[in-house]
Design a protein around this motif. Structure first.
Motif, mmCIF file in Angstrom:
data_model
loop_
_atom_site.group_PDB
_atom_site.id
_atom_site.type_symbol
_atom_site.label_atom_id
_atom_site.label_comp_id
_atom_site.label_asym_id
_atom_site.label_seq_id
_atom_site.Cartn_x
_atom_site.Cartn_y
_atom_site.Cartn_z
ATOM 1 N N ARG A 46 0.837 -1.206 0.000
ATOM 2 C CA ARG A 46 0.000 0.000 0.000
ATOM 3 C C ARG A 46 0.872 1.257 0.000
ATOM 4 O O ARG A 46 0.596 2.214 -0.714
ATOM 5 C CB ARG A 46 -0.963 -0.012 1.181
ATOM 6 N N ALA A 47 1.918 1.253 0.812
ATOM 7 C CA ALA A 47 2.820 2.410 0.852
ATOM 8 C C ALA A 47 3.416 2.664 -0.531
ATOM 9 O O ALA A 47 3.444 3.810 -1.004
ATOM 10 C CB ALA A 47 3.925 2.182 1.878
ATOM 11 N N ARG A 48 3.863 1.625 -1.175
ATOM 12 C CA ARG A 48 4.441 1.767 -2.518
ATOM 13 C C ARG A 48 3.397 2.257 -3.517
ATOM 14 O O ARG A 48 3.714 3.029 -4.419
ATOM 15 C CB ARG A 48 5.042 0.446 -2.973
ATOM 16 N N ASP A 49 2.154 1.781 -3.364
ATOM 17 C CA ASP A 49 1.080 2.241 -4.255
ATOM 18 C C ASP A 49 0.875 3.751 -4.150
ATOM 19 O O ASP A 49 0.443 4.384 -5.112
ATOM 20 C CB ASP A 49 -0.236 1.525 -3.946
ATOM 21 N N TYR A 50 1.169 4.322 -3.011
ATOM 22 C CA TYR A 50 1.071 5.772 -2.819
ATOM 23 C C TYR A 50 2.360 6.490 -3.210
ATOM 24 O O TYR A 50 2.482 7.696 -3.023
ATOM 25 C CB TYR A 50 0.723 6.101 -1.371
ATOM 26 N N GLY A 51 3.325 5.746 -3.711
ATOM 27 C CA GLY A 51 4.575 6.349 -4.152
ATOM 28 C C GLY A 51 5.607 6.492 -3.049
ATOM 29 O O GLY A 51 6.646 7.114 -3.261
ATOM 30 N N LEU A 52 5.341 5.935 -1.890
ATOM 31 C CA LEU A 52 6.308 5.996 -0.785
ATOM 32 C C LEU A 52 7.372 4.946 -1.062
ATOM 33 O O LEU A 52 7.139 3.748 -0.878
ATOM 34 C CB LEU A 52 5.611 5.753 0.557
ATOM 35 N N ASP A 53 8.520 5.390 -1.520
ATOM 36 C CA ASP A 53 9.513 4.451 -2.007
ATOM 37 C C ASP A 53 10.792 4.380 -1.187
ATOM 38 O O ASP A 53 11.639 3.534 -1.429
ATOM 39 C CB ASP A 53 9.842 4.731 -3.468
ATOM 40 N N ARG A 82 -5.878 10.313 2.915
ATOM 41 C CA ARG A 82 -5.897 10.026 1.473
ATOM 42 C C ARG A 82 -5.474 11.269 0.689
ATOM 43 O O ARG A 82 -4.750 11.157 -0.300
ATOM 44 C CB ARG A 82 -7.267 9.565 1.021
ATOM 45 N N GLU A 83 -5.912 12.439 1.131
ATOM 46 C CA GLU A 83 -5.511 13.672 0.444
ATOM 47 C C GLU A 83 -3.996 13.839 0.457
ATOM 48 O O GLU A 83 -3.397 14.216 -0.548
ATOM 49 C CB GLU A 83 -6.188 14.879 1.088
ATOM 50 N N ILE A 84 -3.394 13.562 1.597
ATOM 51 C CA ILE A 84 -1.934 13.659 1.698
ATOM 52 C C ILE A 84 -1.274 12.621 0.792
ATOM 53 O O ILE A 84 -0.378 12.936 0.005
ATOM 54 C CB ILE A 84 -1.466 13.474 3.153
ATOM 55 N N LEU A 85 -1.721 11.383 0.904
ATOM 56 C CA LEU A 85 -1.071 10.281 0.193
ATOM 57 C C LEU A 85 -1.231 10.341 -1.319
ATOM 58 O O LEU A 85 -0.399 9.789 -2.051
ATOM 59 C CB LEU A 85 -1.605 8.944 0.728
ATOM 60 N N THR A 86 -2.260 11.003 -1.806
ATOM 61 C CA THR A 86 -2.487 11.060 -3.254
ATOM 62 C C THR A 86 -2.117 12.410 -3.864
ATOM 63 O O THR A 86 -2.357 12.625 -5.049
ATOM 64 C CB THR A 86 -3.957 10.718 -3.584
ATOM 65 N N ASP A 87 -1.531 13.280 -3.076
ATOM 66 C CA ASP A 87 -1.146 14.604 -3.575
ATOM 67 C C ASP A 87 0.064 14.477 -4.504
ATOM 68 O O ASP A 87 1.190 14.233 -4.055
ATOM 69 C CB ASP A 87 -0.821 15.516 -2.393
ATOM 70 N N ALA A 88 -0.176 14.643 -5.795
ATOM 71 C CA ALA A 88 0.879 14.494 -6.800
ATOM 72 C C ALA A 88 1.939 15.593 -6.707
ATOM 73 O O ALA A 88 3.052 15.426 -7.209
ATOM 74 C CB ALA A 88 0.271 14.481 -8.199
ATOM 75 N N GLY A 89 1.617 16.686 -6.046
ATOM 76 C CA GLY A 89 2.568 17.786 -5.922
ATOM 77 C C GLY A 89 3.549 17.633 -4.776
ATOM 78 O O GLY A 89 4.466 18.438 -4.623
#
Length: 108
Positions: A46-53, A82-89
């Motif tokens: 799940r972390a990786r799905d949110y871009g947490l690498d 979710r707002e934090i985790l999906t913020d592309a900026g």
């Protein structure tokens, strides 16, 4: 023969199981190591799905999940997560820092 990446991932998972038991033990004492390992695998995915690498970002996501509960970011009351985790900026590291800061405000 295991690849280096698989060996590194396995070591990281074992460290995370030990961390979860050490820090969040009361919530997870009833689970076997295998069951907890499966949960840790899921949390890492799940972390990786949110871009947490980065390792640090994944650890913050795991700690947040332990504090708030599985899939907390999917609950309406936690829409802020979710707002934090999906913020592309936001960079992955900034996402993890902001997420953990909000979790600490809510729980600790």
């Amino acid at each position: 023969m295991e690849t280096l990446a698989a060996t590194t991932y396995d070591r990281f998972c074992r460290r995370m199981v030990a961390r979860v038991r050490g820090i969040w033990g009361e919530s997870f004492n009833e689970q076997s190591d295998d069951d907890l390992r499966q949960r840790v695998d899921r949390w890492i995915t799940r972390a990786r799905d949110y871009g947490l690498d980065s390792e640090r970002a994944v650890v913050r996501y795991i700690d947040s999940t332990c504090a708030m509960g599985d899939d907390f970011e999917d609950r309406k009351v936690c829409s802020w997560a979710r707002e934090i985790l999906t913020d592309a900026g936001m960079s992955p590291e900034l996402k993890a820092v902001r997420l953990w800061a909000r979790v600490k405000q809510k729980v600790l």
